[in-house]
Design an enzyme around this catalytic site. Structure first.
Site, PDB file in Angstrom:
ATOM      1  CG  ASP A   1      -5.629   2.686   4.450  1.00  0.00           C
ATOM      2  OD1 ASP A   1      -5.144   3.154   5.521  1.00  0.00           O
ATOM      3  OD2 ASP A   1      -5.445   3.583   3.265  1.00  0.00           O
ATOM      4  N   GLY A   2      -6.783   2.271   7.840  1.00  0.00           N
ATOM      5  CA  GLY A   2      -6.343   3.643   8.957  1.00  0.00           C
ATOM      6  C   GLY A   2      -6.700   2.436  10.444  1.00  0.00           C
ATOM      7  N   GLY A   3      -5.650   2.160  11.073  1.00  0.00           N
ATOM      8  CA  GLY A   3      -6.362   1.376  12.541  1.00  0.00           C
ATOM      9  C   GLY A   3      -6.401  -0.264  12.325  1.00  0.00           C
TER      10      GLY A   3
ATOM     11  CG  MET B   1     -10.271   6.823   4.238  1.00  0.00           C
ATOM     12  SD  MET B   1      -8.141   5.787   4.292  1.00  0.00           S
ATOM     13  CE  MET B   1      -7.951   6.539   5.744  1.00  0.00           C
TER      14      MET B   1
ATOM     15  CG  HIS C   1      -4.633   5.795  -0.333  1.00  0.00           C
ATOM     16  ND1 HIS C   1      -4.999   5.353   1.450  1.00  0.00           N
ATOM     17  CD2 HIS C   1      -6.132   6.253  -0.854  1.00  0.00           C
ATOM     18  CE1 HIS C   1      -5.856   6.419   2.024  1.00  0.00           C
ATOM     19  NE2 HIS C   1      -6.833   6.568   0.697  1.00  0.00           N
TER      20      HIS C   1
ATOM     21  CB  SER D   1       1.564   2.012  12.528  1.00  0.00           C
ATOM     22  OG  SER D   1       0.218   2.023  13.491  1.00  0.00           O
TER      23      SER D   1
ATOM     24  CG  MET E   1      -0.561  11.524   2.557  1.00  0.00           C
ATOM     25  SD  MET E   1      -0.252  11.715   4.289  1.00  0.00           S
ATOM     26  CE  MET E   1      -0.853   9.938   4.405  1.00  0.00           C
TER      27      MET E   1
ATOM     28  CG  HIS F   1      -1.756   0.877   1.186  1.00  0.00           C
ATOM     29  ND1 HIS F   1      -2.873   0.962   0.871  1.00  0.00           N
ATOM     30  CD2 HIS F   1      -2.110   2.030   2.308  1.00  0.00           C
ATOM     31  CE1 HIS F   1      -3.731   2.202   0.945  1.00  0.00           C
ATOM     32  NE2 HIS F   1      -3.860   2.744   1.974  1.00  0.00           N
TER      33      HIS F   1
ATOM     34  CG  ASP G   1      -0.908   5.684   2.846  1.00  0.00           C
ATOM     35  OD1 ASP G   1      -2.255   5.619   1.998  1.00  0.00           O
ATOM     36  OD2 ASP G   1      -0.497   4.947   3.173  1.00  0.00           O
TER      37      ASP G   1
ATOM     38  N   GLY H   1      -0.387   4.717  12.505  1.00  0.00           N
ATOM     39  CA  GLY H   1      -1.086   5.214  13.315  1.00  0.00           C
ATOM     40  C   GLY H   1      -2.108   5.983  14.082  1.00  0.00           C
TER      41      GLY H   1
HETATM   42  C1  DX5 Z   1      -3.447   7.458   6.242  1.00  0.00           C
HETATM   43  C2  DX5 Z   1      -3.223   6.094   4.983  1.00  0.00           C
HETATM   44  C3  DX5 Z   1      -3.161   5.476   5.533  1.00  0.00           C
HETATM   45  C4  DX5 Z   1      -1.889   4.560   7.060  1.00  0.00           C
HETATM   46  C5  DX5 Z   1      -2.072   3.763   8.207  1.00  0.00           C
HETATM   47  O1  DX5 Z   1      -3.904   8.764   5.291  1.00  0.00           O
HETATM   48  O2  DX5 Z   1      -4.541   6.354   4.014  1.00  0.00           O
HETATM   49  O3  DX5 Z   1      -2.815   4.116   4.703  1.00  0.00           O
HETATM   50  O4  DX5 Z   1      -0.919   4.478   6.587  1.00  0.00           O
HETATM   51  O5  DX5 Z   1      -1.431   3.323   8.878  1.00  0.00           O
HETATM   52  P1  DX5 Z   1      -1.726   2.686  10.163  1.00  0.00           P
HETATM   53  O6  DX5 Z   1      -2.453   1.210   9.386  1.00  0.00           O
HETATM   54  O7  DX5 Z   1      -0.553   2.745  11.313  1.00  0.00           O
HETATM   55  O8  DX5 Z   1      -3.637   2.952  10.970  1.00  0.00           O
HETATM   56 ZN    ZN Z   2      -3.508   4.467   2.401  1.00  0.00          ZN
END
Ligand code: DX5
Ligand code: ZN
Length: 227
Positions: free
Chosen positions: A173-175, A135, A64, A196, A35, A31, A33, A143
């Protein structure tokens, strides 16, 4: 369930190691990311890093795009090596044209939804998609704590997909981590992103194996033993 380690949480000074750990752990996708500091508050990386990853692995790159105007560089993201591409519903006006274009360029087309965006906005575009990325945190940072409202959304999305007989995968995706991956699988999540929970651990290889084991129904103690 497919596990997609998120490179954002890895040591970005050592992409070789990030890739090698994912491969050794048996990850299914990587994956990535992107941004832009505009659609989300944070900046990460873009096309040169996708190219660098592509040179290092045959693994599918799940890109993403957390960017405004995702149509602007779309061709270049895919030329750089993106195999799966998700654009945010919140970031574009002409979504249907964009996802059709992703497929024409040879990548799998996905739409990402922020936590506050209901899955029902996708009802009329599901036939043009290969996957939906839900999301489960507000995008921008790894994290963060998982938002529990994400599982009911996955269930509602599954109903929409089934009602239209579409072939669309659900990614989250996330947490996500050892404490909620089994529940994610139970709620119909087919691709789990983990940042994380993989690269933030002492042993990322073991972490990926543990997630696979837990998603397929093993108990934590057994999964720990195998990891
Ligand atoms: C957050 C990203 C995620 C992030 C996930 O905006 O899109 O892909 O890397 O990280 P964890 O698994 O630590 O929440
Ligand atoms: Zn992502």
């Amino acid at each position: 369930m497919r596990i997609a380690p998120s490179v954002l949480s890895a040591d970005l000074g050592d992409l070789d190691r990030a890739v090698a750990l994912a491969v050794e752990g048996g990850a299914d996708l990587l994956h990535v990311d992107v941004m832009d500091g505009h659609f989300v508050p944070n900046l990460s990386f873009g096309i040169p890093v996708i190219e660098a990853l592509r040179r290092r692995t045959e693994m599918e790159l799940d890109v993403h795009l957390m960017v405004s105007n995702p149509d602007r560089l779309l061709d270049r993201y895919i030329a750089a090596g993106a195999s799966w591409v998700s654009v945010h519903w919140e970031a574009t006006t002409h979504l249907q044209r964009l996802v059709v274009r992703i497929r024409e360029l040879g990548a799998r087309a996905g739409v990402a939804l922020n936590p506050a965006t209901p899955v029902e906005v996708l009802t009329d575009v599901l036939g043009d998609l290969d996957f939906v990325l839900l999301m489960s945190v507000n995008p921008g940072f790894s994290g963060q704590a998982f938002l529990p409202s994400s599982f009911p959304k996955a269930v509602r999305l599954r109903e929409l997909i089934r009602a239209g007989s579409f072939e669309v995968e659900i990614e989250m995706d996330g947490g996500l981590g050892r404490n909620n991956i089994a529940e994610a699988a139970h709620n119909g999540v087919q691709v789990a992103v983990a940042g994380s929970e993989v690269y933030g651990q002492d042993d990322p290889v073991a972490a990926i194996r543990r997630l696979h084991a837990l998603a397929s129904g093993e108990r934590l103690a057994a999964a720990e033993g195998r990891a």
